[in-house]
Design an enzyme around this catalytic site. Structure first.
Site, PDB file in Angstrom:
ATOM      1  N   TYR A  53      83.552 124.840  10.480  1.00  0.00           N
ATOM      2  CA  TYR A  53      82.456 124.148   9.798  1.00  0.00           C
ATOM      3  C   TYR A  53      82.906 123.599   8.452  1.00  0.00           C
ATOM      4  O   TYR A  53      82.408 122.557   8.003  1.00  0.00           O
ATOM      5  CB  TYR A  53      81.239 125.070   9.660  1.00  0.00           C
ATOM      6  CG  TYR A  53      81.264 126.000   8.469  1.00  0.00           C
ATOM      7  CD1 TYR A  53      80.833 125.567   7.205  1.00  0.00           C
ATOM      8  CD2 TYR A  53      81.704 127.306   8.587  1.00  0.00           C
ATOM      9  CE1 TYR A  53      80.860 126.412   6.109  1.00  0.00           C
ATOM     10  CE2 TYR A  53      81.719 128.163   7.503  1.00  0.00           C
ATOM     11  CZ  TYR A  53      81.305 127.721   6.259  1.00  0.00           C
ATOM     12  OH  TYR A  53      81.329 128.557   5.179  1.00  0.00           O
ATOM     13  N   VAL A 143      77.819 121.709  -0.452  1.00  0.00           N
ATOM     14  CA  VAL A 143      76.780 122.739  -0.524  1.00  0.00           C
ATOM     15  C   VAL A 143      76.969 123.711   0.640  1.00  0.00           C
ATOM     16  O   VAL A 143      76.875 123.333   1.812  1.00  0.00           O
ATOM     17  CB  VAL A 143      75.372 122.111  -0.462  1.00  0.00           C
ATOM     18  CG1 VAL A 143      74.300 123.202  -0.544  1.00  0.00           C
ATOM     19  CG2 VAL A 143      75.198 121.092  -1.586  1.00  0.00           C
ATOM     20  N   ASP A 144      77.246 124.960   0.293  1.00  0.00           N
ATOM     21  CA  ASP A 144      77.455 126.013   1.294  1.00  0.00           C
ATOM     22  C   ASP A 144      76.900 127.314   0.725  1.00  0.00           C
ATOM     23  O   ASP A 144      77.634 128.269   0.493  1.00  0.00           O
ATOM     24  CB  ASP A 144      78.945 126.134   1.623  1.00  0.00           C
ATOM     25  CG  ASP A 144      79.209 127.092   2.774  1.00  0.00           C
ATOM     26  OD1 ASP A 144      78.270 127.383   3.538  1.00  0.00           O
ATOM     27  OD2 ASP A 144      80.364 127.561   2.903  1.00  0.00           O
ATOM     28  N   ALA A 145      75.600 127.328   0.501  1.00  0.00           N
ATOM     29  CA  ALA A 145      74.948 128.423  -0.225  1.00  0.00           C
ATOM     30  C   ALA A 145      74.185 129.311   0.751  1.00  0.00           C
ATOM     31  O   ALA A 145      73.041 129.025   1.110  1.00  0.00           O
ATOM     32  CB  ALA A 145      74.004 127.867  -1.293  1.00  0.00           C
ATOM     33  N   ASN A 177      76.511 122.362   4.554  1.00  0.00           N
ATOM     34  CA  ASN A 177      76.593 123.244   5.713  1.00  0.00           C
ATOM     35  C   ASN A 177      75.204 123.779   6.005  1.00  0.00           C
ATOM     36  O   ASN A 177      74.517 124.279   5.110  1.00  0.00           O
ATOM     37  CB  ASN A 177      77.561 124.397   5.430  1.00  0.00           C
ATOM     38  CG  ASN A 177      77.560 125.429   6.547  1.00  0.00           C
ATOM     39  OD1 ASN A 177      77.396 125.102   7.720  1.00  0.00           O
ATOM     40  ND2 ASN A 177      77.738 126.690   6.173  1.00  0.00           N
TER      41      ASN A 177
END
Length: 268
Positions: A53, A143-145, A177
């Site tokens: 991913y 953004v992968d929060a 993500n």
């Protein structure tokens, strides 16, 4: 201590959440609640993206003419920081995470890079955009929060994406993500992004429950993906990413949007 999946390097409860770090076959992995793989890093090559991913989050890099300023929301084990720091050696990176403990573990176990080009911020992502980053513009926003419960609510929200839209450079890209288990939530997020940014690519990551959405201020610059085979080989070697395979997946998922352009792509 050994586990069925490798050597347990660290385990703790943080704010009632279980965090584990496991080593196996030259890799270190960060898990939440024993089940959710958050990040994975090669000890010998931390700049290589181990999880698919994260690679799909960057499939739009050929569309970017210049990347000087990067914003990363959600540090985790620092995989995206390692990658951007290596592949964009002249860029300045702001990396934000709301958990001081996660930042500490990234430093202790995942060789989190820190120098005069990387600024680590322990802050809520939305608050950072509204306060510390006010007036800045970024060529790339990643953004992968996530936490043990999934996507952070205040990050994957209309106010957050509105702020991103004001801080994204004219030719920049926002990449998020997403956890694709909730179709209604995914639809809401896609609508929120579309309300502020005109161009979008949505891709379900093969063999995972993740999806990725790439967004641009202008319509997607598909002309920048029309390259010769030699140019693709050079780009793929430079960025260590299989752009053509990922773009085929994007084409298949968004055929109605791309049918006019993709037939002329040099896929072979």
């Amino acid at each position: 201590m050994d586990t069925a999946n490798g050597e347990l390097l660290h385990r703790e409860e943080w704010n009632d959440h279980l965090i584990e770090i496991i080593a196996s076959d030259g890799l270190r992995s960060l898990f939440f609640a024993s089940r959710f793989l958050q990040s994975c890093m090669s000890v010998n090559h931390p700049e290589r993206l181990q999880l698919s991913y994260t690679r799909y989050m960057l499939l739009g890099l050929p569309a970017l003419e210049s990347v000087q300023h990067i914003l990363i929301i959600g540090i985790g084990a620092g995989s995206l920081i390692h990658y951007c720091h290596h592949h964009y050696p002249e860029s300045v990176i702001d990396a934000v995470d709301s958990s001081p403990r996660i930042i500490t573990l990234a430093r202790q176990y995942f060789m989190l890079p820190e120098d005069d080009r990387i600024r680590i911020h322990c802050a809520d992502g939305l608050a950072f955009l509204e306060e510390a980053a006010a007036g800045r513009h970024y060529d790339l926003i990643l953004v992968d929060a996530f936490d043990h419960e999934g996507m952070a609510e205040n990050i994957y929200s209309s106010p957050f994406f509105r702020r991103c839209s004001t801080m994204l450079a004219d030719q920049g890209m926002l990449s998020c993500n997403l956890w694709s288990g909730d179709d209604h939530l995914l639809g809401t997020i896609r609508q929120s992004i579309a309300a502020y940014l005109d161009g979008h690519i949505f891709v379900s990551v093969p063999d995972r429950d993740n999806a990725v959405i790439l967004a641009f201020r202008q319509p997607v610059p598909w002309d920048r993906f029309i390259r010769s085979r030699e140019e693709w080989l050079e780009l793929e070697a430079r960025f260590d990413l299989d752009f053509r395979t990922m773009l085929k997946v994007a084409r298949n998922e968004s055929r109605s949007l791309l049918q006019r352009l993709f037939p002329v792509f040099p896929w072979s």
